[in-house]
Scaffold this motif. Structure first.
Motif, mmCIF file in Angstrom:
data_model
loop_
_atom_site.group_PDB
_atom_site.id
_atom_site.type_symbol
_atom_site.label_atom_id
_atom_site.label_comp_id
_atom_site.label_asym_id
_atom_site.label_seq_id
_atom_site.Cartn_x
_atom_site.Cartn_y
_atom_site.Cartn_z
ATOM 1 N N ASP A 120 0.815 -1.215 0.000
ATOM 2 C CA ASP A 120 0.000 0.000 0.000
ATOM 3 C C ASP A 120 0.849 1.265 0.000
ATOM 4 O O ASP A 120 0.428 2.300 -0.522
ATOM 5 C CB ASP A 120 -0.933 0.019 1.209
ATOM 6 C CG ASP A 120 -1.984 -1.083 1.163
ATOM 7 O OD1 ASP A 120 -2.209 -1.664 0.079
ATOM 8 O OD2 ASP A 120 -2.568 -1.373 2.229
ATOM 9 N N ASP A 123 1.331 3.251 -3.413
ATOM 10 C CA ASP A 123 0.326 4.236 -3.822
ATOM 11 C C ASP A 123 0.496 5.541 -3.048
ATOM 12 O O ASP A 123 0.312 6.622 -3.604
ATOM 13 C CB ASP A 123 -1.089 3.688 -3.617
ATOM 14 C CG ASP A 123 -1.523 2.765 -4.736
ATOM 15 O OD1 ASP A 123 -1.008 2.907 -5.870
ATOM 16 O OD2 ASP A 123 -2.380 1.888 -4.485
ATOM 17 N N VAL A 126 3.165 7.835 -4.571
ATOM 18 C CA VAL A 126 2.940 8.409 -5.897
ATOM 19 C C VAL A 126 2.858 9.930 -5.779
ATOM 20 O O VAL A 126 2.171 10.463 -4.918
ATOM 21 C CB VAL A 126 1.659 7.831 -6.544
ATOM 22 C CG1 VAL A 126 1.270 8.620 -7.785
ATOM 23 C CG2 VAL A 126 1.865 6.366 -6.879
ATOM 24 N N SER A 131 5.883 7.409 -9.602
ATOM 25 C CA SER A 131 4.834 7.744 -10.558
ATOM 26 C C SER A 131 4.148 6.442 -10.949
ATOM 27 O O SER A 131 4.823 5.455 -11.224
ATOM 28 C CB SER A 131 5.479 8.406 -11.777
ATOM 29 O OG SER A 131 4.553 8.574 -12.806
ATOM 30 N N LEU A 132 2.829 6.424 -10.942
ATOM 31 C CA LEU A 132 2.086 5.245 -11.381
ATOM 32 C C LEU A 132 2.011 5.301 -12.901
ATOM 33 O O LEU A 132 1.386 6.189 -13.466
ATOM 34 C CB LEU A 132 0.689 5.218 -10.774
ATOM 35 C CG LEU A 132 -0.188 4.036 -11.169
ATOM 36 C CD1 LEU A 132 0.396 2.715 -10.665
ATOM 37 C CD2 LEU A 132 -1.597 4.228 -10.634
ATOM 38 N N ARG A 135 -1.636 0.594 -14.642
ATOM 39 C CA ARG A 135 -2.511 -0.134 -13.721
ATOM 40 C C ARG A 135 -3.651 -0.735 -14.531
ATOM 41 O O ARG A 135 -4.405 -0.019 -15.172
ATOM 42 C CB ARG A 135 -3.062 0.756 -12.617
ATOM 43 C CG ARG A 135 -3.992 -0.031 -11.665
ATOM 44 C CD ARG A 135 -4.362 0.743 -10.432
ATOM 45 N NE ARG A 135 -3.270 0.630 -9.471
ATOM 46 C CZ ARG A 135 -3.105 1.433 -8.429
ATOM 47 N NH1 ARG A 135 -3.947 2.427 -8.212
ATOM 48 N NH2 ARG A 135 -2.103 1.253 -7.606
ATOM 49 N N SER A 140 -0.001 -3.256 -11.078
ATOM 50 C CA SER A 140 0.419 -1.859 -11.034
ATOM 51 C C SER A 140 1.921 -1.816 -11.272
ATOM 52 O O SER A 140 2.660 -2.660 -10.763
ATOM 53 C CB SER A 140 0.119 -1.244 -9.667
ATOM 54 O OG SER A 140 -1.261 -1.235 -9.413
ATOM 55 N N TYR A 142 5.032 1.026 -11.026
ATOM 56 C CA TYR A 142 5.435 2.347 -10.569
ATOM 57 C C TYR A 142 6.823 2.657 -11.111
ATOM 58 O O TYR A 142 7.672 1.767 -11.202
ATOM 59 C CB TYR A 142 5.492 2.382 -9.030
ATOM 60 C CG TYR A 142 4.202 1.984 -8.360
ATOM 61 C CD1 TYR A 142 3.243 2.932 -8.019
ATOM 62 C CD2 TYR A 142 3.935 0.645 -8.066
ATOM 63 C CE1 TYR A 142 2.060 2.559 -7.403
ATOM 64 C CE2 TYR A 142 2.751 0.272 -7.456
ATOM 65 C CZ TYR A 142 1.826 1.225 -7.116
ATOM 66 O OH TYR A 142 0.654 0.856 -6.502
#
Length: 145
Positions: A120, A123, A126, A131-132, A135, A140, A142
């Motif tokens: 977690d 997220d 970010v 940076s995401l 997804r 996901s 990153y």
């Protein structure tokens, strides 16, 4: 077609791997789940993209390095995925020159059975240090910025 089974059995990973192959240039290091033995679904991202990862197949790597180096990397990968401490994670990510962090079903099975706090945190990072970039379908990715 050696990738056909991936599309059939692991569609989320198949889409993410295809995205990486179409959108990532060069040889940036990727972080993905690692296991102490080879020839499992672990290291699937590096196998199907050609991108280097932090460890690779441990028993193969241990043939070319001292055994404690392999164990250190295996341990550090576990720490990055499980620690809720953002500073500790980013320190290790920078140490291994990681550019992309991959979080799919295998990472959740390997590192979040008891708590998802470690996963977690990505997220929560970010905008600050991550940076995401992808997804979809349970995966996901990153990018370390």
């Amino acid at each position: 077609d050696g990738f056909a089974f991936v599309r059939a059995w692991y569609p989320g990973d198949a889409q993410a791997i295809e995205w990486l192959n179409n959108n990532v240039a060069g040889s940036p290091v990727i972080l993905e789940a690692a296991a102490p033995v080879s020839y499992q679904w672990f290291n699937r991202v590096s196998v199907y993209t050609g991108l280097p990862d932090v460890l690779g197949w441990p028993d193969h790597v241990s043939e070319q390095r001292y055994s404690d180096q392999t164990l250190n990397r295996l341990t550090d990968i576990g720490i990055i995925y499980t620690t809720p401490d953002k500073a500790q994670a980013i320190e290790l990510l920078r140490y291994y020159h990681v550019r992309y962090i991959y979080v799919g079903e295998l990472e959740r099975q390997a590192y979040a059975q008891q708590s998802s706090a470690g996963l977690d945190k990505f997220d929560a990072m970010v905008g600050d240090t991550l940076s995401l970039v992808y997804r979809s379908d349970g995966v996901s990715i990153y990018e370390v910025v």
